[in-house]
Design an enzyme around this catalytic site. Structure first.
Site, PDB file in Angstrom:
ATOM      1  N   GLU A  17     -22.257 -68.996  10.581  1.00 22.55           N
ATOM      2  CA  GLU A  17     -20.939 -68.910  11.193  1.00 22.55           C
ATOM      3  C   GLU A  17     -20.037 -67.936  10.460  1.00 22.55           C
ATOM      4  OE1 GLU A  17     -17.180 -71.624  12.691  1.00 22.55           O
ATOM      5  OE2 GLU A  17     -18.668 -72.531  11.366  1.00 22.55           O
ATOM      6  N   ASP A  20     -24.333 -73.828  10.290  1.00 21.91           N
ATOM      7  CA  ASP A  20     -22.897 -74.109  10.222  1.00 21.91           C
ATOM      8  C   ASP A  20     -22.656 -74.796   8.889  1.00 21.91           C
ATOM      9  OD1 ASP A  20     -20.227 -74.644  10.574  1.00 21.91           O
ATOM     10  OD2 ASP A  20     -20.441 -75.338  12.627  1.00 21.91           O
ATOM     11  N   ILE A  26     -19.940 -75.849   7.320  1.00 20.75           N
ATOM     12  CA  ILE A  26     -19.073 -77.019   7.482  1.00 20.75           C
ATOM     13  C   ILE A  26     -18.642 -77.068   8.945  1.00 20.75           C
ATOM     14  CG2 ILE A  26     -17.000 -78.255   6.761  1.00 20.75           C
ATOM     15  CD1 ILE A  26     -17.031 -76.730   4.153  1.00 20.75           C
ATOM     16  N   ASP A  27     -19.235 -77.961   9.703  1.00 22.38           N
ATOM     17  CA  ASP A  27     -18.808 -78.158  11.078  1.00 22.38           C
ATOM     18  C   ASP A  27     -17.711 -79.217  11.061  1.00 22.38           C
ATOM     19  OD1 ASP A  27     -19.177 -77.687  13.957  1.00 22.38           O
ATOM     20  OD2 ASP A  27     -19.665 -79.819  13.967  1.00 22.38           O
ATOM     21  N   THR A  47     -14.269 -77.894  10.135  1.00 20.49           N
ATOM     22  CA  THR A  47     -13.497 -77.341   9.021  1.00 20.49           C
ATOM     23  C   THR A  47     -12.050 -77.835   9.020  1.00 20.49           C
ATOM     24  OG1 THR A  47     -14.875 -75.359   8.898  1.00 20.49           O
ATOM     25  CG2 THR A  47     -12.690 -75.207   7.933  1.00 20.49           C
ATOM     26  N   ASP A 105     -22.539 -74.369  16.199  1.00 22.81           N
ATOM     27  CA  ASP A 105     -21.947 -75.660  16.537  1.00 22.81           C
ATOM     28  C   ASP A 105     -22.943 -76.587  17.218  1.00 22.81           C
ATOM     29  OD1 ASP A 105     -19.254 -74.991  15.719  1.00 22.81           O
ATOM     30  OD2 ASP A 105     -19.071 -73.800  17.548  1.00 22.81           O
TER      31      ASP A 105
END
Length: 270
Positions: A66, A83, A85-86, A88, A214
């Protein structure tokens, strides 16, 4: 567990340790990528850590992250979709709903392995194509709900600039679905929403305008847990198109019918 899933788990849990170190501290730098879209020091650290781990084990595989974008691989090689940190925004505020998501996609577009790790609850969701899905090593399955009126559904609002033109229609759809099901949740992490569909905590999920990072990890979890994941047309281009519907075998067609009626322009097959 395949070598690819083993390494994905190692990378996801290592990134989870970084998330636990930072969450709620607000000491890391927060950068605006775009309106309502943020990146933090922890995002970049996690992605670098994950990429290094995956590339060390599988140097011939590509990477799509990402934050850093794509590391291209030889033609015909699989690629990792990351990802770091999905969720954030949740992470920045100390709201406990975020995770790391890693998926491996084959050149034909099929997803092969997935590791989604929630470091706050220490929950590791994993899946391998054709072999099932697990939560902390125990098999998981989608819910058995057969009445949409009793279903718990999740979604995400079109908050990014590119999806804002759809907000009015989305709001109309939200109300229509809300008045047809038991309730709706909006927790702010697509990967966790999909993981929760996979383990039966949620019965269904829909969202538009997602990035590949995502949706990729969570989508394989749902499919391997006995659920259905499609794009708005009912096809399998959700990673590329970003418009996603997931659910158990009863709730998925219920959501699809309502989504397609509201968004015919996004439901046309390419």
């Amino acid at each position: 567990m395949s070598p690819e899933l083993t390494v994905a788990v190692q990378a996801a849990t290592a990134a989870g340790a970084v998330i636990r170190e930072f969450i709620g501290t607000l000491q890391d730098a927060v950068t605006h990528k775009a309106p309502n879209d943020f990146v933090t020091e922890a995002d970049t650290r996690c992605e670098a850590l994950i990429t290094a781990c995956l590339r060390s084990a599988f140097p011939g595989y590509g990477v799509l992250g990402e934050e850093a974008g794509a590391i291209h691989s030889p033609h015909g090689a699989p690629r990792w979709i990351i990802d770091p940190i999905d969720g954030t925004t949740n992470f920045i505020h100390g709201f406990p709903a975020c995770c790391t998501s890693i998926a491996l996609q084959d050149p034909d577009g099929q997803l092969r392995v997935s590791a989604v790790y929630d470091p706050i609850r220490d929950e590791l969701f994993t899946a391998e194509r054709g072999a099932g899905a697990w939560l902390n090593g125990a098999p998981i399955h989608v819910s058995r709900a057969t009445d949409p009126a009793l279903a718990l559904i999740a979604t995400g609002w079109p908050f990014r600039e590119a999806t804002r033109p759809y907000l009015d229609r989305f709001t109309t759809l939200f109300v229509e679905i809300l008045t047809s099901v038991h309730d709706i949740r909006r927790a702010g992490s697509a990967a966790l929403d999909l993981a929760y569909v996979a383990c039966g905590r949620l019965d269904g999920y829909w969202e538009l305008g997602l990035g590949p990072w995502d949706v990729a990890g969570g989508a394989l979890l749902v499919a391997e847990a006995g659920g259905i994941v499609t794009d708005f047309s009912g096809g399998q281009a959700f990673v590329a198109r970003g418009h996603t519907i997931a659910g158990n075998p009863t709730v998925h067609p219920f959501l699809t019918q309502k989504v397609q009626r509201t968004f015919p322009d996004l439901s046309a097959a390419n």
